[in-house]
Design a protein around this motif. Structure first.
Motif, mmCIF file in Angstrom:
data_model
loop_
_atom_site.group_PDB
_atom_site.id
_atom_site.type_symbol
_atom_site.label_atom_id
_atom_site.label_comp_id
_atom_site.label_asym_id
_atom_site.label_seq_id
_atom_site.Cartn_x
_atom_site.Cartn_y
_atom_site.Cartn_z
ATOM 1 N N HIS A 248 0.837 -1.193 0.000
ATOM 2 C CA HIS A 248 0.000 0.000 0.000
ATOM 3 C C HIS A 248 0.862 1.229 0.000
ATOM 4 C CE1 HIS A 248 -3.845 -1.902 0.439
ATOM 5 N NE2 HIS A 248 -3.436 -2.621 1.453
ATOM 6 N N HIS A 249 0.294 2.304 -0.439
ATOM 7 C CA HIS A 249 0.961 3.599 -0.342
ATOM 8 C C HIS A 249 1.045 3.979 1.140
ATOM 9 C CE1 HIS A 249 1.673 7.875 -0.827
ATOM 10 N NE2 HIS A 249 1.952 7.646 -2.099
ATOM 11 N N PRO A 250 2.143 4.558 1.560
ATOM 12 C CA PRO A 250 2.261 4.921 2.985
ATOM 13 C C PRO A 250 1.103 5.795 3.478
ATOM 14 C CG PRO A 250 4.347 5.243 1.866
ATOM 15 C CD PRO A 250 3.366 4.855 0.805
ATOM 16 N N TYR A 251 0.539 6.614 2.580
ATOM 17 C CA TYR A 251 -0.586 7.461 2.983
ATOM 18 C C TYR A 251 -1.819 6.619 3.290
ATOM 19 C CZ TYR A 251 -4.185 11.082 2.804
ATOM 20 O OH TYR A 251 -5.225 11.909 3.094
ATOM 21 N N THR A 252 -2.058 5.615 2.456
ATOM 22 C CA THR A 252 -3.195 4.712 2.688
ATOM 23 C C THR A 252 -3.029 4.009 4.038
ATOM 24 O OG1 THR A 252 -3.086 4.307 0.323
ATOM 25 C CG2 THR A 252 -4.612 2.961 1.584
ATOM 26 N N VAL A 253 -1.803 3.556 4.277
ATOM 27 C CA VAL A 253 -1.528 2.897 5.556
ATOM 28 C C VAL A 253 -1.840 3.848 6.705
ATOM 29 C CG1 VAL A 253 0.271 1.821 6.956
ATOM 30 C CG2 VAL A 253 0.244 1.461 4.486
ATOM 31 N N GLY A 254 -1.387 5.097 6.517
ATOM 32 C CA GLY A 254 -1.646 6.111 7.536
ATOM 33 C C GLY A 254 -3.129 6.327 7.768
ATOM 34 N N LEU A 255 -3.891 6.366 6.674
ATOM 35 C CA LEU A 255 -5.343 6.557 6.796
ATOM 36 C C LEU A 255 -5.958 5.440 7.623
ATOM 37 C CD1 LEU A 255 -6.806 7.613 3.309
ATOM 38 C CD2 LEU A 255 -6.602 8.989 5.370
ATOM 39 N N PHE A 256 -5.558 4.214 7.318
ATOM 40 C CA PHE A 256 -6.145 3.081 8.044
ATOM 41 C C PHE A 256 -5.714 3.089 9.516
ATOM 42 C CE2 PHE A 256 -7.166 1.438 3.865
ATOM 43 C CZ PHE A 256 -8.405 0.838 4.101
ATOM 44 N N ASN A 257 -4.481 3.518 9.753
ATOM 45 C CA ASN A 257 -4.005 3.554 11.138
ATOM 46 C C ASN A 257 -4.713 4.604 11.977
ATOM 47 O OD1 ASN A 257 -2.255 1.471 10.968
ATOM 48 N ND2 ASN A 257 -0.469 2.748 10.477
ATOM 49 N N SER A 258 -5.277 5.581 11.304
ATOM 50 C CA SER A 258 -5.917 6.628 12.102
ATOM 51 C C SER A 258 -7.394 6.331 12.369
ATOM 52 C CB SER A 258 -5.747 7.987 11.414
ATOM 53 O OG SER A 258 -6.163 7.914 10.081
ATOM 54 N N GLU A 270 -3.136 6.665 15.763
ATOM 55 C CA GLU A 270 -1.928 7.142 15.104
ATOM 56 C C GLU A 270 -2.299 8.082 13.967
ATOM 57 O OE1 GLU A 270 0.726 4.059 13.789
ATOM 58 O OE2 GLU A 270 0.190 2.857 15.536
ATOM 59 N N PRO A 271 -2.265 9.358 14.217
ATOM 60 C CA PRO A 271 -2.569 10.279 13.123
ATOM 61 C C PRO A 271 -1.396 10.373 12.159
ATOM 62 C CG PRO A 271 -1.996 11.505 15.081
ATOM 63 C CD PRO A 271 -1.907 10.049 15.453
ATOM 64 N N ILE A 272 -1.659 10.898 10.954
ATOM 65 C CA ILE A 272 -0.554 11.176 10.041
ATOM 66 C C ILE A 272 -0.044 12.562 10.411
ATOM 67 C CG2 ILE A 272 0.117 11.382 7.638
ATOM 68 C CD1 ILE A 272 -2.441 9.824 6.928
ATOM 69 N N ASP A 273 1.222 12.639 10.779
ATOM 70 C CA ASP A 273 1.762 13.942 11.193
ATOM 71 C C ASP A 273 1.776 14.923 10.039
ATOM 72 O OD1 ASP A 273 2.137 13.510 13.841
ATOM 73 O OD2 ASP A 273 4.111 12.567 13.581
ATOM 74 N N GLY A 274 1.700 16.173 10.374
ATOM 75 C CA GLY A 274 1.804 17.224 9.359
ATOM 76 C C GLY A 274 0.483 17.522 8.697
ATOM 77 N N GLY A 285 9.015 16.516 -6.292
ATOM 78 C CA GLY A 285 9.068 15.075 -6.109
ATOM 79 C C GLY A 285 7.718 14.532 -5.709
ATOM 80 N N CYS A 286 7.711 13.564 -4.796
ATOM 81 C CA CYS A 286 6.452 12.998 -4.327
ATOM 82 C C CYS A 286 5.780 14.012 -3.409
ATOM 83 C CB CYS A 286 6.725 11.710 -3.571
ATOM 84 S SG CYS A 286 5.257 11.063 -2.756
ATOM 85 N N LYS A 287 4.496 14.259 -3.634
ATOM 86 C CA LYS A 287 3.825 15.318 -2.856
ATOM 87 C C LYS A 287 3.605 14.932 -1.409
ATOM 88 C CE LYS A 287 2.221 17.389 -6.934
ATOM 89 N NZ LYS A 287 2.564 16.504 -8.031
ATOM 90 N N PHE A 288 3.756 13.649 -1.127
ATOM 91 C CA PHE A 288 3.523 13.189 0.243
ATOM 92 C C PHE A 288 4.825 13.137 1.042
ATOM 93 C CE2 PHE A 288 2.554 9.585 3.256
ATOM 94 C CZ PHE A 288 1.657 10.298 4.030
ATOM 95 N N HIS A 289 5.973 13.362 0.400
ATOM 96 C CA HIS A 289 7.235 13.069 1.082
ATOM 97 C C HIS A 289 7.449 13.805 2.405
ATOM 98 C CE1 HIS A 289 9.344 16.550 -0.961
ATOM 99 N NE2 HIS A 289 9.908 16.584 0.230
ATOM 100 N N PRO A 290 6.989 15.057 2.576
ATOM 101 C CA PRO A 290 7.250 15.700 3.880
ATOM 102 C C PRO A 290 6.580 14.981 5.050
ATOM 103 C CG PRO A 290 6.582 17.322 2.229
ATOM 104 C CD PRO A 290 6.314 15.983 1.654
ATOM 105 N N ARG A 291 5.545 14.202 4.781
ATOM 106 C CA ARG A 291 4.836 13.547 5.883
ATOM 107 C C ARG A 291 5.113 12.052 5.908
ATOM 108 N NH1 ARG A 291 -1.288 15.328 5.056
ATOM 109 N NH2 ARG A 291 -1.531 14.688 7.224
ATOM 110 N N CYS A 292 5.901 11.576 4.953
ATOM 111 C CA CYS A 292 6.013 10.127 4.766
ATOM 112 C C CYS A 292 7.038 9.524 5.724
ATOM 113 C CB CYS A 292 6.414 9.839 3.324
ATOM 114 S SG CYS A 292 6.411 8.088 2.938
ATOM 115 N N LEU A 293 6.700 8.363 6.289
ATOM 116 C CA LEU A 293 7.599 7.682 7.223
ATOM 117 C C LEU A 293 8.713 6.949 6.481
ATOM 118 C CD1 LEU A 293 4.950 6.191 9.665
ATOM 119 C CD2 LEU A 293 6.409 8.176 10.054
#
Lengths: 321, 308
Positions: A248-258, A270-274, A285-293
């Motif tokens: 999964h995309h790390p963002y999707t994982v983050g969504l499910f974790n929250s 576990e919220p997605i920080d930022g 680059g990737c638009k999610f990179h500042p928040r990506c683990l």
């Protein structure tokens, strides 16, 4: 069943104001078959509503500009059509359920007039039959037909949302775009409205685009899912693809974790920080990179390509070959 | 609804009492002796004293007020100090002129103001909008009597197409009614534009578009009624003012309206005229206010439900 009747390719939408340009939707593509429901999920500001309004071509006239792409509906590119053609499509072939039932209804017209208007505009019923048809549609969404001469302020929030749904259903369209149809409602009414929409979709065999930020609603109603982030679809697939284990995309994982889970012992979510990046100044680059683990060097430099596996697509460097 | 209307009518009574008391007080304590004004400079002291006695001017303030109200309730508003004709006749011989002017003025203002506002809003920042807004700005800034004089100069003196003064035939009303409508029209046009711009941004307009409605239908059926509340308010207030008479315009066009009557009466301390005229204006205002409020409930069902 599997006839592709809506296909969106490389759609890009920008809101242009004097001060700045907001890149709301950046080159997204998806398609929808007859009878299917696609869920578009994402945070506020991800570009979900903009996508929906682009299909209807109801973007705010002076600022909303479709920069690129095509919207093919029944083999016709809607972006090349004139306003007369579009008016015939709107309400009859494609209709929209709007987000906020409190403001989406005209306060000075009766609900009957508002539901019947699309019928009148598209000559779906003879003048004398419109009244009767309006009554039928109202009963269908669970409002007593006797209330058709009442005004929106006499209805509760849930009832208003039913009116909004009734307006969208009036001409039995081929495609319904539901833009967060339950966000303004409390949970019990939410469940009722979703059941109702599901039932109607099955009886009328309409396709639907369900825009929401609630993964629970997606699980309940959708066949396919697209997850949007900063104006891009970062992951898409069938409902199973998204909700099952695997890549999964790390963002999707983050969504499910929250999402809180019933049988979980964790005391904190576990919220997605930022925050979502500023759409006037998207990161390189990737638009999610500042928040990506899992952010790597590459993520800050290059835009990720789309990784495909079966029905699933992910836009992330983690899955580069 | 009927109960509400009745209640509003009853509320006019304290308003009228308050106004009469206020005007009576101001006039009683201001300088100048009505008896001396009536009889003129050459009158003897004895005559003046006798007249003061006849008019009851030497009674205490509250006695005079009470006597005045007692007579007024019987329909006797007294006679003008100056002309000695009954006040009622004096006002109603002049009121038709004012009424016709006010009605024409407000109709012209609405007839031009509302469409200009709507078109300016739909075609925002277009040439029409820019010219329209500049034009209305000019009209609001322009003193009415000046506009009247300029119109008169062009249409009567230079081109000789309209009579400059008088009330002899309906053509005499054309210039004055356009003159008094100018300001109101400009205010209505600007008000309509602002409200319309707000309304067409609303979600329910988008809902109407999503149904496939044409732009014309969206404006006429969905937006217009939502725009009318502030417009009706402005129109009602201006209509009330016009009914009170427009002194300067009446003076410019030499029209015998109630505005001139009131100003002359104040100048000569003609108390019966002043009292009756202000009461009459207050009554007109109260009734128009009520009418405007009732009109609201026809425009907006949400307001109607509050009156139940």
């Amino acid at each position: 069943m599997s006839e592709k009747f809506l296909e969106i390719k490389d759609l890009a939408v920008t809101y242009e104001t004097d001060e700045e340009n907001v890149n709301a939707v950046n080159s997204i593509s998806f398609s929808l078959n007859k009878g299917e429901t696609l869920g578009i999920v994402g945070e506020t500001g991800a570009g979900k509503t903009t996508t929906a309004l682009s299909i209807m071509q109801l973007l705010p006239k002076e600022v909303g500009k479709i920069k690129n792409g095509s919207i093919i509906f029944n083999d016709e590119n809607l972006l090349e059509k004139n306003s007369h053609y579009l008016r015939q499509i709107r309400g009859e072939k494609i209709s929209m359920i709007f987000q906020d039932p409190m403001t989406s209804l005209n306060p000075v017209l009766t609900v009957g007039e508002q539901i019947g208007e699309a019928l009148e505009l598209h000559n779906k019923a003879k003048k004398e039959n419109i009244n009767q048809r309006v009554g039928e549609i109202m009963e269908l969404v669970g409002i007593p037909a006797a209330r058709k001469s009442e005004y929106p302020h006499q209805f509760s929030g849930g009832m208003k949302q039913r009116v909004v749904i009734a307006i969208a259903l009036a001409c039995e369209p081929e495609l319904i775009i539901a833009d967060e149809p339950t966000t303004a409602l409390d949970v019990t009414i939410q469940a009722q409205v979703l059941d109702l929409m599901d039932e109607l979709k099955n009886t009328l065999n309409t396709s639907m685009i369900m825009i929401t930020h609630d993964l629970g609603i997606v699980a309940q109603t959708c066949d396919k899912v697209a997850i949007m982030y900063a104006g891009e679809i970062i992951e898409s697939g069938t409902l199973e693809d998204i909700f099952s284990e695997g890549n999964h995309h790390p963002y999707t994982v983050g969504l499910f974790n929250s999402i809180p889970k019933l049988n979980d012992k964790k005391t904190r979510l576990e919220p997605i920080d930022g925050l979502m990046p500023d759409p006037t100044n998207l990161p390189k680059g990737c638009k999610f990179h500042p928040r990506c683990l899992h952010c790597m060097k590459k993520c800050k430099m290059e835009e990720p390509k789309v990784y495909k596996k079966g029905t699933k697509t992910i836009r992330c460097h983690l899955y580069d070959n | 609804m009927l109960k509400y209307i009745l209640k509003r009518f009853l509320m006019i009574i304290p308003v009228m009492l308050g106004i009469t008391l206020l005007i009576f007080t101001i006039m009683s304590f201001s300088s100048g002796d009505p008896a001396r004004i009536i009889l003129g400079d050459g009158a003897s002291e004895d005559d003046i004293l006798q007249l003061r006695d006849e008019l009851g001017l030497d009674d205490p303030f509250f006695v005079r007020y009470f006597n005045y109200m007692k007579n007024a309730l019987r329909g006797d508003f007294g006679r003008s100090y100056k002309t000695n004709t009954p006040v009622f006749e004096e006002i109603f011989s002049r009121f038709p002129v004012t009424l016709i002017l006010a009605i024409l003025g407000i109709l012209i203002a609405i007839f031009f103001g509302v469409p200009i506002g709507i078109i300016s809003a739909i075609k925002r920042y277009s040439v029409f909008d820019n010219i329209g807004m500049l034009f209305t700005l000019l009209l609001t800034a322009m003193p009415g009597f000046w506009l009247g004089l300029i119109l008169m100069l062009f249409l009567s003196v230079k081109l000789d197409v309209l009579p400059a003064t008088g009330v002899g035939s309906w053509v005499c009303y054309i210039m004055p009614s356009f003159t008094i409508s100018a300001r109101t029209m400009a205010v209505i046009a600007r008000m309509t534009r602002t409200t319309m711009l707000e309304v067409i941004e609303q979600d329910y307009i988008r809902t109407a578009r999503a149904k496939g409605a044409t732009e014309y239908r969206i404006i006429v059926k969905h937006a217009l009624k939502n725009t009318l509340i502030p417009v009706v308010t402005v129109a009602g207030m201006n209509f009330g003012q016009l009914l009170g008479g427009t002194v300067l315009i009446e003076a410019v066009f030499a029209m015998p309206g109630v505005g001139t009557l009131l100003v002359n009466a104040i100048r000569t301390k003609d108390l019966p005229i002043i009292m009756a005229d202000t009461m009459f204006i207050a009554l007109c205002f109260s009734i128009i206010n009520l009418a405007v409020d009732l009109l609201y409930s026809f425009i907006d069902p949400r307001i109607k439900s509050q009156y139940q």
